[in-house]
Scaffold this motif. Sequence first.
Motif, PDB file in Angstrom:
ATOM      1  N   VAL A  81       3.856   2.795   5.923  1.00 55.23           N
ATOM      2  CA  VAL A  81       3.325   3.463   5.054  1.00 55.23           C
ATOM      3  C   VAL A  81       4.133   4.908   5.141  1.00 55.23           C
ATOM      4  O   VAL A  81       4.397   5.644   4.012  1.00 55.23           O
ATOM      5  N   LEU A  82       4.193   5.547   6.086  1.00 56.98           N
ATOM      6  CA  LEU A  82       4.827   6.919   6.110  1.00 56.98           C
ATOM      7  C   LEU A  82       6.193   7.154   5.504  1.00 56.98           C
ATOM      8  O   LEU A  82       6.715   8.087   5.110  1.00 56.98           O
ATOM      9  N   GLN A  83       6.899   5.869   5.907  1.00 59.92           N
ATOM     10  CA  GLN A  83       8.432   5.858   5.397  1.00 59.92           C
ATOM     11  C   GLN A  83       8.363   5.943   3.996  1.00 59.92           C
ATOM     12  O   GLN A  83       9.164   6.392   3.192  1.00 59.92           O
ATOM     13  N   TYR A 110       0.773  -1.264   0.087  1.00 63.99           N
ATOM     14  CA  TYR A 110       0.090   0.180   0.049  1.00 63.99           C
ATOM     15  C   TYR A 110       1.046   1.216  -0.095  1.00 63.99           C
ATOM     16  O   TYR A 110       0.526   2.199  -0.715  1.00 63.99           O
ATOM     17  N   GLY A 111       1.931   1.314   0.691  1.00 70.33           N
ATOM     18  CA  GLY A 111       2.842   2.495   0.923  1.00 70.33           C
ATOM     19  C   GLY A 111       3.325   2.820  -0.308  1.00 70.33           C
ATOM     20  O   GLY A 111       3.289   3.842  -0.850  1.00 70.33           O
ATOM     21  N   ARG A 112       3.659   1.904  -1.344  1.00 77.20           N
ATOM     22  CA  ARG A 112       4.013   1.977  -2.653  1.00 77.20           C
ATOM     23  C   ARG A 112       3.089   2.534  -3.419  1.00 77.20           C
ATOM     24  O   ARG A 112       3.632   3.495  -4.251  1.00 77.20           O
ATOM     25  N   ILE A 113       1.914   2.004  -3.732  1.00 77.21           N
ATOM     26  CA  ILE A 113       0.967   2.625  -4.384  1.00 77.21           C
ATOM     27  C   ILE A 113       0.393   3.983  -4.168  1.00 77.21           C
ATOM     28  O   ILE A 113       0.230   4.741  -4.839  1.00 77.21           O
ATOM     29  N   ALA A 114       0.465   4.128  -2.819  1.00 76.66           N
ATOM     30  CA  ALA A 114      -0.099   5.379  -2.059  1.00 76.66           C
ATOM     31  C   ALA A 114       0.911   6.503  -2.775  1.00 76.66           C
ATOM     32  O   ALA A 114       0.730   7.585  -2.934  1.00 76.66           O
TER      33      ALA A 114
END
Length: 513
Positions: free
Chosen positions: A240-242, A200-204
Amino acid sequence: MSPGTAKPVPTRPARFTLDPSFTVGGVDPRLFGSFVEHLGRCVYTGIFEPDHPAADEAGIRTDVLELIRELGVTTIRYPGGNYVSGYKWEDSVGPVEDRPHRLDLAWRSTETNRFGLSEYIAFLKKIGPQATPMMAINLGTRGVAEALELQEYANHPQGTALSDLRRAHGDKDPFGIRLWCLGNEMDGHWQTGHKTAAEYGRIAAETARAMRQIDPSVELVACGSSAQWLPTFAEWEATVLQETYDLVDYISLHAYYEPHDGDIDSFLASAVDMESVIDTVVATCDHVGARLKSKKKINLSFDEWNVCYGLDLTGAENSDSQDWPQAPRVLENSYSVLDAVVVGSLLIALTRHADRVRVACLAQLVNAIAPIMTEPGGPAWRQTTFFPFAQASKYGRGQVLDVRVDSPTYETQKHGEVDLLHATAVRAEDGSVTVFAVNRSRARSLPLHVTLNGLGLTSVVGHSALADADPDARNTLTDHDRVTPRQVSGTTLGDGTLSAVLEPLSWNVIRLA
């Protein structure tokens, strides 16, 4: 003493001091947001019912509109929620007769798309200028390309394929959507397109970066963990924030509360959990920022919160039924005085953290776990939870004063020792102050003394309380006004001290000028 029984309440008063030198921060009006999802009857026969006697030319129920304005909601999140993870925005625009019916996997129903993106924007305009859009993007079954297409359709003035398509559909002016949610509850196993934090972090991050290429000024909300009880909580936010820290403005929080196993005392202290969630996410955000050596602060969007009974996120996927109804009655909770007091306490918790919680959305607006109820072809009415929200939105604008209570306590099974008093105070631009206070005791009144330093306050404008001898009292189809706030006498201000008595199990609004 049996479990769940409140211990005797001490007779000593609760106290705190207010001083303009000690503040938390200014209240963002979007703290009083709400949420419209294609869930149950929130949209259809809720806000939109073309055949209703009170419907306007667009099918919007004007009786519901009046209540929404009275409620004082600001930003309204749309179209989900779990619904958004299967949402195809293209289905919801253009001529209504050409829009397809689709299966909604989130709530196992059939979506007609009769109410869509254009109708949502028009609905906000009917509420008034205070109602601003908060649009959620499908990052469950879709991705960057579809997000950019939606942004172009909604916000670009003209001269491109999608902006000109919007104009051809009858919307000459751009929708001006500034606030966007990058998906919804993507760590939840119930979510269509559920992802790991890294996925999710990557697509966000990719979506946020691309959307800022179109408009650098957009405000973006990354998905936080769906609930504190999930094993992913806090670790999810950190991962995610990373990936997204320099690309987003907010991270989301969601929380729903109900009493478990008859434990009313712990339920009344639900805000203890809410404040813990807020503090944990703030700490996580700031830790990631420190690790990245960033001076930026990530703020919080508490874009789903409420008291909720009967929420089953696994029911749809486990159902063997072939029935996919349109706008079924789902999650139509009937709220009591007890529930209203808890909702008031949750509003106090959000206000107490207004320096970091900049957006919040009561989920939802009409019928489904909502402050407003309707009957198809019939009336609309206010639930008990309507009143704390409306009063907080009306009087809770300004600078939040730092409130640190000295209060009698009681013991809870879930949260340990908890203050009977939960309170906050807001100072408006004109210098007036409103104190919001909850007495969590089910048995006894609570005396309250507030020391006022340097505020120039001289009079009590009014003291309103929502309380009832029957904590299960509620407003219903047959008795719309069983529960309403009423004025309390005997509250005084003299020699720099506010003195009041808070009834058992009560939500209180004390206005000072």
